[in-house]
Design an enzyme around this catalytic site. Structure first.
Site, PDB file in Angstrom:
ATOM      1  N   GLY A  90      37.580  40.618  32.826  1.00 47.57           N
ATOM      2  CA  GLY A  90      38.036  39.322  32.335  1.00 47.57           C
ATOM      3  C   GLY A  90      39.429  39.020  32.884  1.00 47.57           C
ATOM      4  O   GLY A  90      39.980  39.785  33.680  1.00 47.57           O
ATOM      5  N   ASP A  91      40.007  37.909  32.435  1.00 48.94           N
ATOM      6  CA  ASP A  91      41.326  37.512  32.923  1.00 48.94           C
ATOM      7  C   ASP A  91      42.415  38.511  32.518  1.00 48.94           C
ATOM      8  O   ASP A  91      43.425  38.646  33.202  1.00 48.94           O
ATOM      9  CB  ASP A  91      41.676  36.113  32.397  1.00 48.94           C
TER      10      ASP A  91
END
Length: 370
Positions: free
Chosen positions: A78-79
């Site tokens: 994910g980010d």
């Protein structure tokens, strides 16, 4: 985007893949092996996979390791993992050179905002899950790379952070952090989180100020002589330690004055001091299904600042979120929602209430500027 200049990865290409097996619904490793690996092999990209075992593992790896043996760093997560990598790279003495190494994001989390943004800039249709992963892997295989903006954030407690996606306070950050417990649901976690936070809608008090990207009506023009740069992003009014000219000195926050001083006269101070949410985003997407800043580009030198003033009804707030899926939320002309492109901002919460987030990771609530 038109007019951008691109670099091209060498062939054969050596990639270090930093992969978080826990991110999103916990399928990153199998998705990498099933979808990405065959594509990379065909594109003559040799991947070394580094599986993270704990928080900050990737941060330490890219901060301390000799990275010269790799042509690109790929983040499959994910980010949050890319945030770790960016800040790890910025802690290196040779950060200025290392930050020229191309970075690639492959969506393996539940938010995947940067991957969705890059897919959007590439002119692809809006997609999610495996299709988004395939699109991003194809972008990596083509090997074109270009510049991306980073935002420098300084906090009252003296932290200096580098952010590629966004900074938030209030409703949107609450949804992000409160929905962590549903991460196995993938992107649906945000829908559930939104409904829960709507039920207990809160108001946050603080002062928001910004330097508009385009001078607004009725504001004095910016002085020709910009303010003396803040030394090394020091938040307080402290002189920098001696020897900060070493190669590791970070870039100057030339648009900011120390947090203990009032903002410069040519800044705008928002008259209201009660907010439901403040969000400064630098890319188009806040999540795979949230096209928050349709005007944003990878490197437009702009922070896209959105704020929701107190007094908005739950129904109006829900309408904004539903419209954000298509990027049409500004067409609603909601009087409580303001959008302004800025070059710098400062947020001073009146009390340490509410969650602050940077690139989806929680921060202590305190004054911050970027």
């Amino acid at each position: 985007p038109i007019g951008d200049s691109y670099g091209v990865l060498p062939r054969p290409c050596r990639a270090l893949v930093l992969l978080n097996p826990q991110s999103g619904a916990g399928r990153a490793l199998e998705d990498f092996q099933a979808v990405v690996q065959p594509m990379l092999a065909e594109a003559d990209i040799a991947a070394t996979v580094f599986v993270t075992e704990r928080p900050q593992h990737a941060h330490e790896k890219v901060r301390d390791e000799d990275l010269s043996q790799w042509d690109t760093l790929v983040v499959m997560a994910g980010d949050g993992l890319l945030y770790e990598v960016v800040n790890g790279l910025m802690e290196r003495p040779d950060w200025a050179d290392t930050m020229k190494k191309p970075l690639c994001i492959l969506p393996g989390g539940s938010g995947n905002a940067l991957a969705a943004s890059i897919n959007h800039y590439a002119g692809n249709d809006h997609v999610a899950k495996k299709k988004l992963l395939t699109n991003c892997a194809f972008i990596l295989c083509k090997g074109l790379h270009t510049q991306m903006d980073l935002v420098s954030l300084s906090t009252a407690s003296g932290k200096r952070l580098f952010s590629f996606l966004g900074f938030g306070w209030g409703f949107i950050s609450d949804v992000d952090i409160d929905s962590e417990k549903y991460r196995r649901l993938g992107n649906a976690r945000f829908t559930l989180g939104t409904l829960q936070c709507l039920a207990k809608l809160r108001v946050y008090q603080g002062r928001l100020s910004y330097l508009p990207a385009v001078p607004e009506q009725g504001t004095p023009p910016a002085p020709r002589d910009p303010h003396a740069p803040v030394t090394n992003g020091q938040a307080g009014c402290v002189p920098p330690p001696p020897g900060t000219d070493a190669p590791r000195a970070l870039p100057d926050d030339s648009l900011l004055v120390p947090l203990c001083q009032p903002v410069p006269a040519h800044w705008t101070v928002v008259p209201e001091e009660e907010f439901v949410s403040v969000y400064a985003i630098y890319q188009s997407h806040l999540g795979t299904n949230l096209l928050m800043a349709p005007a944003a580009q990878l490197h437009d030198g702009c922070i896209h600042l959105f704020y929701l003033r107190a007094g908005i009804s739950r129904v109006a707030l829900l309408k904004i979120f539903l419209a954000m899926a298509r990027g049409t939320h500004l067409d609603l002309n909601c009087p409580h929602l303001r959008y302004v492109p800025v070059r710098a901002f400062r947020l001073e919460p009146r009390a340490a209430a509410g969650i602050m987030t940077v690139d989806g990771e929680a921060l202590a609530c305190e004054p911050v500027q970027g």
